[in-house]
Design a protein around this motif. Structure first.
Motif, mmCIF file in Angstrom:
data_model
loop_
_atom_site.group_PDB
_atom_site.id
_atom_site.type_symbol
_atom_site.label_atom_id
_atom_site.label_comp_id
_atom_site.label_asym_id
_atom_site.label_seq_id
_atom_site.Cartn_x
_atom_site.Cartn_y
_atom_site.Cartn_z
ATOM 1 N N LEU A 1 6.685 -30.717 63.698
ATOM 2 C CA LEU A 1 8.129 -30.956 63.728
ATOM 3 C C LEU A 1 8.652 -31.737 62.527
ATOM 4 C CD1 LEU A 1 8.700 -31.794 67.492
ATOM 5 C CD2 LEU A 1 9.182 -29.673 66.288
ATOM 6 N N LEU A 2 7.764 -32.340 61.755
ATOM 7 C CA LEU A 2 8.201 -33.155 60.611
ATOM 8 C C LEU A 2 9.048 -32.374 59.606
ATOM 9 C CD1 LEU A 2 8.040 -35.921 59.205
ATOM 10 C CD2 LEU A 2 5.985 -35.092 58.058
ATOM 11 N N PRO A 3 8.709 -31.156 59.190
ATOM 12 C CA PRO A 3 9.583 -30.434 58.246
ATOM 13 C C PRO A 3 10.972 -30.160 58.810
ATOM 14 C CG PRO A 3 7.439 -29.381 58.346
ATOM 15 C CD PRO A 3 7.457 -30.415 59.415
ATOM 16 N N PHE A 4 11.039 -29.888 60.118
ATOM 17 C CA PHE A 4 12.349 -29.631 60.720
ATOM 18 C C PHE A 4 13.196 -30.910 60.771
ATOM 19 C CE2 PHE A 4 9.527 -26.405 62.583
ATOM 20 C CZ PHE A 4 10.151 -25.275 62.075
ATOM 21 N N VAL A 5 12.561 -32.014 61.037
ATOM 22 C CA VAL A 5 13.287 -33.293 61.049
ATOM 23 C C VAL A 5 13.787 -33.627 59.651
ATOM 24 C CG1 VAL A 5 13.012 -35.785 61.404
ATOM 25 C CG2 VAL A 5 12.070 -34.185 63.063
ATOM 26 N N LEU A 6 12.947 -33.395 58.641
ATOM 27 C CA LEU A 6 13.367 -33.655 57.258
ATOM 28 C C LEU A 6 14.480 -32.699 56.837
ATOM 29 C CD1 LEU A 6 9.924 -34.315 55.529
ATOM 30 C CD2 LEU A 6 11.674 -35.976 56.163
ATOM 31 N N LEU A 7 14.402 -31.448 57.256
ATOM 32 C CA LEU A 7 15.455 -30.484 56.938
ATOM 33 C C LEU A 7 16.773 -30.889 57.589
ATOM 34 C CD1 LEU A 7 16.124 -27.770 55.578
ATOM 35 C CD2 LEU A 7 15.537 -26.674 57.748
ATOM 36 N N PHE A 8 16.701 -31.296 58.843
ATOM 37 C CA PHE A 8 17.907 -31.751 59.535
ATOM 38 C C PHE A 8 18.501 -32.982 58.844
ATOM 39 C CE2 PHE A 8 19.871 -34.435 62.830
ATOM 40 C CZ PHE A 8 20.895 -33.589 63.204
ATOM 41 N N GLY A 9 17.648 -33.904 58.413
ATOM 42 C CA GLY A 9 18.131 -35.086 57.700
ATOM 43 C C GLY A 9 18.780 -34.735 56.372
ATOM 44 N N ALA A 10 18.197 -33.786 55.652
ATOM 45 C CA ALA A 10 18.772 -33.371 54.364
ATOM 46 C C ALA A 10 20.122 -32.684 54.558
ATOM 47 C CB ALA A 10 17.798 -32.447 53.634
ATOM 48 N N THR B 1 22.182 -33.133 57.093
ATOM 49 C CA THR B 1 23.125 -34.166 57.520
ATOM 50 C C THR B 1 23.587 -35.006 56.342
ATOM 51 O OG1 THR B 1 22.002 -34.244 59.660
ATOM 52 C CG2 THR B 1 23.422 -36.104 59.104
ATOM 53 N N LEU B 2 22.660 -35.387 55.464
ATOM 54 C CA LEU B 2 23.028 -36.176 54.286
ATOM 55 C C LEU B 2 23.954 -35.385 53.361
ATOM 56 C CD1 LEU B 2 22.573 -38.841 52.757
ATOM 57 C CD2 LEU B 2 20.683 -37.724 51.594
ATOM 58 N N GLY B 3 23.673 -34.090 53.175
ATOM 59 C CA GLY B 3 24.547 -33.257 52.341
ATOM 60 C C GLY B 3 25.943 -33.155 52.912
ATOM 61 N N CYS B 4 26.044 -32.965 54.236
ATOM 62 C CA CYS B 4 27.373 -32.900 54.870
ATOM 63 C C CYS B 4 28.109 -34.228 54.725
ATOM 64 C CB CYS B 4 27.223 -32.532 56.337
ATOM 65 S SG CYS B 4 26.675 -30.835 56.598
ATOM 66 N N LEU B 5 27.390 -35.320 54.874
ATOM 67 C CA LEU B 5 28.008 -36.643 54.729
ATOM 68 C C LEU B 5 28.527 -36.867 53.310
ATOM 69 C CD1 LEU B 5 28.548 -39.334 56.219
ATOM 70 C CD2 LEU B 5 26.369 -40.119 55.311
ATOM 71 N N VAL B 6 27.763 -36.447 52.323
ATOM 72 C CA VAL B 6 28.191 -36.594 50.928
ATOM 73 C C VAL B 6 29.427 -35.752 50.650
ATOM 74 C CG1 VAL B 6 27.516 -36.060 48.558
ATOM 75 C CG2 VAL B 6 25.955 -37.303 50.030
ATOM 76 N N LEU B 7 29.430 -34.499 51.112
ATOM 77 C CA LEU B 7 30.596 -33.636 50.887
ATOM 78 C C LEU B 7 31.833 -34.181 51.593
ATOM 79 C CD1 LEU B 7 29.040 -30.068 51.134
ATOM 80 C CD2 LEU B 7 29.893 -31.235 49.105
ATOM 81 N N PHE B 8 31.662 -34.644 52.816
ATOM 82 C CA PHE B 8 32.794 -35.209 53.539
ATOM 83 C C PHE B 8 33.325 -36.449 52.841
ATOM 84 C CE2 PHE B 8 34.258 -38.393 56.601
ATOM 85 C CZ PHE B 8 35.398 -37.749 57.068
ATOM 86 N N SER B 9 32.426 -37.309 52.376
ATOM 87 C CA SER B 9 32.894 -38.531 51.715
ATOM 88 C C SER B 9 33.608 -38.218 50.408
ATOM 89 C CB SER B 9 31.725 -39.486 51.479
ATOM 90 O OG SER B 9 30.802 -38.909 50.580
ATOM 91 N N ARG B 10 33.153 -37.203 49.679
ATOM 92 C CA ARG B 10 33.845 -36.828 48.440
ATOM 93 C C ARG B 10 35.262 -36.330 48.730
ATOM 94 N NH1 ARG B 10 31.517 -34.427 43.585
ATOM 95 N NH2 ARG B 10 29.904 -35.868 42.942
ATOM 96 N N VAL B 11 35.388 -35.469 49.734
ATOM 97 C CA VAL B 11 36.704 -34.935 50.091
ATOM 98 C C VAL B 11 37.603 -36.055 50.599
ATOM 99 C CG1 VAL B 11 37.903 -33.417 51.713
ATOM 100 C CG2 VAL B 11 35.857 -32.616 50.523
#
Length: 120
Positions: A37-46, A48-58
């Motif tokens: 499950l570790l790759p899926f957890v890391l993918l989910f974290g990445a 989520t971080l990308g969505c957070l960055v895009l939202f904060s920029r907008v």
């Protein structure tokens, strides 16, 4: 009689029986499951971080646009309500020295004050 305790490994008596095998099987299955499950957890974290960055920029772009609009409206309001002969006192127009050009040159270069001997 003394040597009997050294003939058997002390770990044999501690880790033996069906409970030990069950604990080992559970721990191995948890380790394998976490590694799976570790790759899926890391993918989910990445993601989520990308969505957070895009939202904060907008969000920050909208807030900066609102701030710039408010500053432009305030600046335009100051110029429309200002009389032609009145002085606007802000940090740019306040001059404490007698010579304005000298003050502007000193503001760019920095100020040095020398001691005059007749002043105490």
């Amino acid at each position: 009689m003394i040597y009997q305790q050294f003939q058997r490994s002390p770990m044999q008596t501690r880790i033996s029986g069906p409970r030990a095998w069950l604990a080992m099987a559970i721990s191995l299955s948890l380790i394998c499951l976490s590694l799976f499950l570790l790759p899926f957890v890391l993918l989910f974290g990445a993601i989520t971080l990308g969505c957070l960055v895009l939202f904060s920029r907008v969000y920050m772009a909208r807030q900066i646009a609102k701030l710039n609009q408010a500053q432009a409206n305030a600046h335009q309001h100051d110029h429309t309500t200002e009389e032609p002969h009145s002085h606007v006192y802000n940090s740019v127009n306040i001059v404490r020295e007698s010579n304005a050009k000298e003050t502007h040159r000193m503001r760019q270069q920095g100020r040095t004050f020398e001691h005059k001997e007749d002043e105490h």
